[in-house]
Design a protein around this motif. Structure first.
Motif, mmCIF file in Angstrom:
data_model
loop_
_atom_site.group_PDB
_atom_site.id
_atom_site.type_symbol
_atom_site.label_atom_id
_atom_site.label_comp_id
_atom_site.label_asym_id
_atom_site.label_seq_id
_atom_site.Cartn_x
_atom_site.Cartn_y
_atom_site.Cartn_z
ATOM 1 N N LEU A 164 48.758 29.572 97.097
ATOM 2 C CA LEU A 164 49.521 30.408 98.027
ATOM 3 C C LEU A 164 49.262 29.982 99.471
ATOM 4 C CD1 LEU A 164 51.425 32.826 98.321
ATOM 5 C CD2 LEU A 164 49.407 34.314 98.387
ATOM 6 N N TYR B 272 52.584 34.762 104.152
ATOM 7 C CA TYR B 272 52.472 35.389 102.830
ATOM 8 C C TYR B 272 53.626 36.367 102.602
ATOM 9 C CZ TYR B 272 47.592 33.853 102.025
ATOM 10 O OH TYR B 272 46.457 33.127 101.803
ATOM 11 N N LYS B 273 53.907 37.190 103.612
ATOM 12 C CA LYS B 273 54.978 38.185 103.496
ATOM 13 C C LYS B 273 56.333 37.510 103.303
ATOM 14 C CE LYS B 273 52.787 41.887 106.170
ATOM 15 N NZ LYS B 273 52.831 42.680 107.431
ATOM 16 N N LEU C 234 56.590 36.312 99.797
ATOM 17 C CA LEU C 234 56.812 37.454 98.904
ATOM 18 C C LEU C 234 58.272 37.918 98.958
ATOM 19 C CD1 LEU C 234 55.616 39.551 96.962
ATOM 20 C CD2 LEU C 234 55.010 40.946 98.947
ATOM 21 N N ILE D 274 61.019 37.996 95.933
ATOM 22 C CA ILE D 274 61.729 39.224 95.559
ATOM 23 C C ILE D 274 63.242 38.985 95.579
ATOM 24 C CG2 ILE D 274 62.278 41.576 96.306
ATOM 25 C CD1 ILE D 274 59.367 41.779 97.307
#
Length: 315
Positions: free
Chosen positions: A26, A286-287, A290, A294
């Protein structure tokens, strides 16, 4: 160790290995996908993340295997053990490169910006790994225990300390390769904090941009110093136990040694968590990852639903 303790140790190593691989993948993905993170320090962070990923993918499985679970030739066991040492040393050198990079940036920011180029950065990363390989493969050059097998084709039960002498682990690996760089890194971070604090107090950064630069540098230095502190907390216990055992000052039970090994391996799984909470740019990356995952999942589900509707339509 008893059978139950051995099972718990093995399961713990598997969990640590998975956490190391996923977390550091990641980090690598976050830096690779974000232009903002393609800067000097984060090149070395990627180098550290690669080393930590390989701890999960290579070191942990090897550590479990060379704990008396496989029959190999002597030099095969020695090579596997050296790989474990090389990747540990690569982490140390990456941490040292990060500390030196932060020091140069704070000590003389104008010259730093003019001198630092991508080619120089990747050359420094290469030096970190080449030097780590050289130091880690020293036992292959002759500093190893005596081959207990009768000839080169015979096999024996592979144990790390059956091939790597404790004199190498203590006198060379700890006191030369681990301890001095760690002391130097702590000294560099201490200098960075003192310099930034003095500049902020003296009002050198009166301009908003200059003050913002110093504050961001201090925040990043705090985060990276925490990574270094965690490295020392996780790795020093096993080396101190090795030193005590080598000098016959204390007789450690095998269970305590294995807890020290787990702690050292766990360090590689902790760093991505530190980045997530302490480094805003990596946290933002990271966000973004993510959110992309999604959106991709939603688009995939929507496509599947549309396909199902098409199939159900009467012809």
């Amino acid at each position: 160790m008893s059978r139950s303790e051995l099972v718990i140790y093995t399961v713990s190593e598997v969990i640590i290995a998975i956490a190391c691989c996923l977390g550091n993948l990641l980090v690598i993905w976050a830096v690779w996908s974000s232009r903002v993170l393609r800067k000097t320090t984060f090149c070395f962070v990627v180098s550290l993340a690669v080393a930590d990923f390989l701890v999960g993918a290579v070191v942990v499985p090897l550590a479990v295997l060379i704990d008396g679970r496989i029959q190999t030739r002597f030099y095969s066991c020695l090579f596997f053990s050296c790989v474990v040492i090389v990747l540990t040393q690569a982490s140390v050198h990456s941490l040292l490169a990060i500390a030196v990079d932060r020091f140069l940036r704070v000590h003389n920011p104008l010259r730093y910006r003019a001198a630092i180029k991508k080619q120089n950065l990747w050359a420094a990363v290469t030096i970190c790994w080449v030097s780590a390989s050289f130091l880690g493969f020293v036992p292959l050059l002759g500093w190893h225990n005596k081959d207990p097998t009768t000839n080169g084709t015979s096999t024996f039960t592979c144990h790390f300390l059956a091939v790597i002498p404790m004199s190498y682990m203590v006198n060379f690996f700890f006191f030369v390769c681990i301890l001095p760089p760690t002391v130097v890194m702590f000294a560099l971070y201490l200098y960075i904090f003192c310099t930034i604090s003095k500049q902020l107090r003296r009002g050198i950064g009166q301009a908003v941009e200059s003050r913002s630069f110093l504050q961001k540098e201090r925040e990043l230095a705090n985060s990276l110093a925490l990574v270094l502190a965690l490295f020392a907390i996780c790795w020093f216990p096993i080396h101190i136990m090795n030193t005590l055992a080598y000098n016959k000052s204390l007789n450690m039970p095998p269970l305590v040694f294995h807890i020290g090994i787990l702690l050292s391996h766990g360090n590689s799984a902790v760093n991505p968590i530190v980045y997530a909470f302490k480094v805003p740019k990596i946290k933002t990356a990271y966000k973004n990852i993510l959110m992309k995952l999604i959106c991709w999942k939603q688009n995939t589900d929507q496509s599947s639903q549309n396909l199902d509707k098409v199939k159900k339509k009467p012809r």
